[in-house]
Design a protein around this motif. Structure first.
Motif, PDB file in Angstrom:
ATOM      1  N   TYR A 180      20.704 -12.724 -39.618  1.00 20.67           N
ATOM      2  CA  TYR A 180      20.708 -12.820 -41.069  1.00 20.67           C
ATOM      3  C   TYR A 180      19.974 -14.081 -41.504  1.00 20.67           C
ATOM      4  CZ  TYR A 180      24.419  -9.428 -40.437  1.00 20.67           C
ATOM      5  OH  TYR A 180      25.126  -8.321 -40.062  1.00 20.67           O
ATOM      6  N   TYR A 181      19.293 -13.972 -42.633  1.00 21.03           N
ATOM      7  CA  TYR A 181      18.617 -15.135 -43.201  1.00 21.03           C
ATOM      8  C   TYR A 181      18.585 -14.980 -44.716  1.00 21.03           C
ATOM      9  CZ  TYR A 181      14.552 -12.057 -43.617  1.00 21.03           C
ATOM     10  OH  TYR A 181      13.710 -11.022 -43.936  1.00 21.03           O
ATOM     11  N   LYS A 186      19.162 -11.380 -46.248  1.00 22.81           N
ATOM     12  CA  LYS A 186      18.461 -10.286 -45.587  1.00 22.81           C
ATOM     13  C   LYS A 186      18.973 -10.146 -44.156  1.00 22.81           C
ATOM     14  CE  LYS A 186      15.235  -9.099 -48.601  1.00 22.81           C
ATOM     15  NZ  LYS A 186      14.853  -7.772 -48.974  1.00 22.81           N
ATOM     16  N   GLU A 187      18.966  -8.906 -43.671  1.00 20.34           N
ATOM     17  CA  GLU A 187      19.369  -8.625 -42.294  1.00 20.34           C
ATOM     18  C   GLU A 187      18.145  -8.171 -41.519  1.00 20.34           C
ATOM     19  OE1 GLU A 187      22.264  -5.628 -39.727  1.00 20.34           O
ATOM     20  OE2 GLU A 187      22.423  -5.696 -41.899  1.00 20.34           O
ATOM     21  N   GLN A 188      18.014  -8.686 -40.301  1.00 21.05           N
ATOM     22  CA  GLN A 188      16.924  -8.290 -39.426  1.00 21.05           C
ATOM     23  C   GLN A 188      17.540  -7.881 -38.094  1.00 21.05           C
ATOM     24  OE1 GLN A 188      13.829 -11.201 -39.007  1.00 21.05           O
ATOM     25  NE2 GLN A 188      13.170 -10.370 -37.063  1.00 21.05           N
TER      26      GLN A 188
END
Length: 140
Positions: free
Chosen positions: A33-34, A42-44
């Motif tokens: 997450y960032y 945002k999730e990656q």
């Protein structure tokens, strides 16, 4: 050596090579997450194709949804897909697996017949293998 923690995306499979060696293949998803400059979270998700060569018996307990901690080395891979497009991915050559649970109940409770697998619950217990040893033969 690198360590990653993630969830298994589908049940592990055992593949037998021409020389009769067996490898356990499975994939792991890692969520990160960032925050953007605007403050939006945002999730990656990063996927790793994993291989484990030490014992094929581990495949029984590497089930979809299980949270695992893996130690090993990462290598990139690239190939041309059936659609003609260049594809890439990350491989994780696993040398140690630590289970944290979360897979199918009946598979998760299966005990692995080798030392490479450690259950997270065993780590929380304060077990001292030398507690019965009362003789001190240390030279200092």
């Amino acid at each position: 050596m690198n360590t990653i923690v993630g969830r298994i995306t589908k049940n592990a499979q055992i593949n037998t090579l021409k020389d009769q060696r067996q490898v356990v293949n499975f994939s792991v998803a890692i969520n990160d997450y960032y925050k953007t400059k605007a403050g939006e979270r945002k999730e990656q998700t990063t996927f790793y194709n994993c291989s484990y060569w030490i014992s094929p018996n581990v495949a029984k307990i590497l089930t979809k949804g299980t949270l695992v901690e893996l130690t090993g080395r990462i290598s990139p891979s690239a190939w041309i897909g059936r659609d003609g497009e260049i594809k890439s991915g990350l491989n994780f050559h696993t040398s140690r697996i630590k289970l944290h649970g979360g897979g199918k109940q009946n598979d998760r409770n299966a005990e692995a017949p080798f030392e490479q697998i450690q259950h997270a619950s065993a780590q929380t217990e304060n077990i001292n293998p030398f507690s019965d040893d009362t003789e001190d033969d240390l030279p200092f």
